[in-house]
Design a protein around this motif. Structure first.
Motif, PDB file in Angstrom:
ATOM      1  N   MET A   1     -10.325   5.743  -0.766  1.00  0.00           N
ATOM      2  CA  MET A   1      -9.458   6.757  -1.393  1.00  0.00           C
ATOM      3  C   MET A   1      -7.966   6.504  -1.126  1.00  0.00           C
ATOM      4  SD  MET A   1     -10.828   8.769  -3.532  1.00  0.00           S
ATOM      5  CE  MET A   1      -9.641  10.058  -3.865  1.00  0.00           C
ATOM      6  N   ARG A   2      -7.640   5.242  -0.852  1.00  0.00           N
ATOM      7  CA  ARG A   2      -6.215   4.903  -0.727  1.00  0.00           C
ATOM      8  C   ARG A   2      -5.680   4.666  -2.132  1.00  0.00           C
ATOM      9  NH1 ARG A   2      -6.695   0.003   3.482  1.00  0.00           N
ATOM     10  NH2 ARG A   2      -8.166  -0.597   1.842  1.00  0.00           N
ATOM     11  N   THR A   3      -4.493   5.208  -2.419  1.00  0.00           N
ATOM     12  CA  THR A   3      -3.922   5.104  -3.762  1.00  0.00           C
ATOM     13  C   THR A   3      -3.587   3.658  -4.100  1.00  0.00           C
ATOM     14  OG1 THR A   3      -2.998   7.289  -3.437  1.00  0.00           O
ATOM     15  CG2 THR A   3      -2.065   5.993  -5.246  1.00  0.00           C
ATOM     16  N   THR A   4      -3.962   3.256  -5.296  1.00  0.00           N
ATOM     17  CA  THR A   4      -3.637   1.906  -5.785  1.00  0.00           C
ATOM     18  C   THR A   4      -2.893   2.048  -7.122  1.00  0.00           C
ATOM     19  OG1 THR A   4      -5.765   1.813  -6.922  1.00  0.00           O
ATOM     20  CG2 THR A   4      -5.664   0.806  -4.740  1.00  0.00           C
TER      21      THR A   4
ATOM     22  N   TYR B   1       1.485   4.228  -3.037  1.00  0.00           N
ATOM     23  CA  TYR B   1       1.385   5.665  -2.814  1.00  0.00           C
ATOM     24  C   TYR B   1       2.665   6.369  -3.289  1.00  0.00           C
ATOM     25  CZ  TYR B   1       0.625  10.140  -0.540  1.00  0.00           C
ATOM     26  OH  TYR B   1       0.483  11.484  -0.315  1.00  0.00           O
TER      27      TYR B   1
ATOM     28  N   LYS C   1     -11.410   4.085 -10.135  1.00  0.00           N
ATOM     29  CA  LYS C   1     -11.759   3.391  -8.886  1.00  0.00           C
ATOM     30  C   LYS C   1     -11.416   1.905  -9.035  1.00  0.00           C
ATOM     31  CE  LYS C   1     -12.902   5.261  -5.975  1.00  0.00           C
ATOM     32  NZ  LYS C   1     -12.055   6.082  -5.051  1.00  0.00           N
TER      33      LYS C   1
ATOM     34  N   GLU D   1      -6.799   9.413  -9.229  1.00  0.00           N
ATOM     35  CA  GLU D   1      -7.236   8.808  -7.959  1.00  0.00           C
ATOM     36  C   GLU D   1      -8.739   9.032  -7.777  1.00  0.00           C
ATOM     37  OE1 GLU D   1      -3.224   9.171  -5.260  1.00  0.00           O
ATOM     38  OE2 GLU D   1      -4.296  10.976  -5.812  1.00  0.00           O
TER      39      GLU D   1
ATOM     40  N   SER E   1      -8.932  -3.129  -3.593  1.00  0.00           N
ATOM     41  CA  SER E   1      -7.806  -2.765  -2.707  1.00  0.00           C
ATOM     42  C   SER E   1      -6.630  -3.711  -2.882  1.00  0.00           C
ATOM     43  CB  SER E   1      -8.280  -2.783  -1.253  1.00  0.00           C
ATOM     44  OG  SER E   1      -9.429  -1.993  -1.127  1.00  0.00           O
TER      45      SER E   1
ATOM     46  N   SER F   1      -7.617   4.626  -7.070  1.00  0.00           N
ATOM     47  CA  SER F   1      -7.803   4.546  -5.622  1.00  0.00           C
ATOM     48  C   SER F   1      -8.938   3.592  -5.292  1.00  0.00           C
ATOM     49  CB  SER F   1      -8.082   5.922  -5.024  1.00  0.00           C
ATOM     50  OG  SER F   1      -9.408   6.302  -5.302  1.00  0.00           O
ATOM     51  N   ASP F   2      -8.891   3.071  -4.076  1.00  0.00           N
ATOM     52  CA  ASP F   2      -9.942   2.134  -3.650  1.00  0.00           C
ATOM     53  C   ASP F   2     -11.086   2.896  -2.984  1.00  0.00           C
ATOM     54  OD1 ASP F   2      -9.093   2.761  -1.098  1.00  0.00           O
ATOM     55  OD2 ASP F   2      -8.538   0.704  -0.535  1.00  0.00           O
TER      56      ASP F   2
ATOM     57  N   GLU G   1       0.839  -1.205   0.000  1.00  0.00           N
ATOM     58  CA  GLU G   1       0.000   0.000   0.000  1.00  0.00           C
ATOM     59  C   GLU G   1       0.879   1.264   0.000  1.00  0.00           C
ATOM     60  OE1 GLU G   1      -2.869   0.269   3.239  1.00  0.00           O
ATOM     61  OE2 GLU G   1      -3.092   2.419   2.895  1.00  0.00           O
TER      62      GLU G   1
ATOM     63  N   SER H   1       2.906   6.578  -7.045  1.00  0.00           N
ATOM     64  CA  SER H   1       1.965   7.503  -7.698  1.00  0.00           C
ATOM     65  C   SER H   1       2.605   8.856  -8.008  1.00  0.00           C
ATOM     66  CB  SER H   1       0.719   7.687  -6.833  1.00  0.00           C
ATOM     67  OG  SER H   1       0.995   8.478  -5.684  1.00  0.00           O
TER      68      SER H   1
END
Ligand code: ASP
Ligand code: MG
Length: 277
Positions: free
Chosen positions: A177-180, A98, A134, A130, A137, A173-174, A94, A101
């Motif tokens: 809103m966590r960057t993927t 980030y 969508k 982001e 995760s 992002s998932d 994770e 990105s």
């Protein structure tokens, strides 16, 4: 980057999806690993390496105050994240997503500055991938949610011919809103997802080789260019390791039969490869 910009002026796309500048993603992987057990005082040097990797591009640009401020805030966020990795002494997938990105975030900002400098007769609008792309995760190889992407893309993008939209490839992002990220080379996949979301008439992929070859033309002098491929042939080649396209790129394009053109940024006049029915 200036070559990509001139292609952009000629092709008049609605949306441009940017990869990180050459070597930046690899360097980001390297510095995030180093951050785990570097001395804290050296973290800012790691960020400086990323900055200097962009120097050759920035040298040809005149950055406005707001561009400078935007870049500075990105570099601060990157440094903060590396500090966190340093205190936790662990690099999760994770956290790595980030950190990665930043390659695309920086390149997309610089590309907007360049387009504005070229006085292209359109409004340049930077979008956040982001916000649009969508995904689940599954950090490092996230699966996109095509329904969400279609809905959000159509809310944010207007077909008014007066606006050119620029966004980051590879990242999303998932639901939190966590960057993927979509996996290495994933910018092509982002472009294909956007082409599907907007029902585009064509998906163009501008890369460092003029099309899809039987083997890597940078390594094998006998590599032959394939001027026309079906979607299934292209999928097979990507899965068998032809590095030019992310294997998932064809799937969204195939669903709507959107033709894909693969050409070289360095030799845009050389005919590349068409992938279509
Ligand atoms: N910057 C990412 C990578 O190097 C994505 C891409 O280039 O397509 O894998
Ligand atoms: Mg690529």
């Amino acid at each position: 980057m200036s070559k990509s910009a001139s292609i952009c002026l000629g092709q008049k796309p609605l949306v441009v999806v940017l990869s990180a500048a050459a070597g930046v993603t690899n360097l980001l992987i390297e510095i995030s690993t180093k951050a785990i057990d570097s001395h804290r005082s050296l973290i800012s040097d790691l960020v400086a390496q990323i900055k200097s990797k962009h120097d050759p591009i920035i040298r040809n640009l005149t950055l406005g105050q707001s561009d400078e401020a935007l870049l500075e805030s990105l570099y601060r966020d990157l440094e903060e994240k590396l500090m966190l990795i340093n205190s936790e002494k662990i690099l999760s997938q994770e956290s790595l997503d980030y950190v990665l990105s930043f390659g695309e975030k920086i390149s997309s900002i610089l590309f907007c500055v360049l387009l504005k400098q070229l006085r292209i007769d359109k409004k340049i609008q930077l979008l956040s991938s982001e916000e649009i792309i969508k995904t689940d995760s599954n950090f490092g190889a996230a699966t996109p949610n095509t329904e969400d992407i279609k809905r959000i893309a159509n809310e944010l993008i207007h077909y008014d011919e007066k606006t050119l939209y620029v966004m980051q490839g590879f990242i999303g992002s998932d639901h939190l809103m966590r960057t993927t990220t979509l996996g290495r080379g994933g910018s092509d996949f982002t472009a294909a997802l956007m082409a599907e979301a907007l029902n585009a008439s064509i998906l163009e992929i501008w890369t460092d080789v003029p099309g899809v070859f039987t083997s890597d033309p940078n390594k094998d002098a006998c590599a032959q260019k394939l001027p026309l491929l079906s979607y299934s042939q292209a999928i097979k080649m990507a899965k068998n390791g032809a590095k030019v396209l992310h294997p998932e790129t064809m799937t969204p394009a195939l669903r709507l039969s959107i033709p894909i053109y693969v050409g070289s940024t360095f030799q845009p006049e050389v005919l590349g490869t068409w992938i279509r029915n």
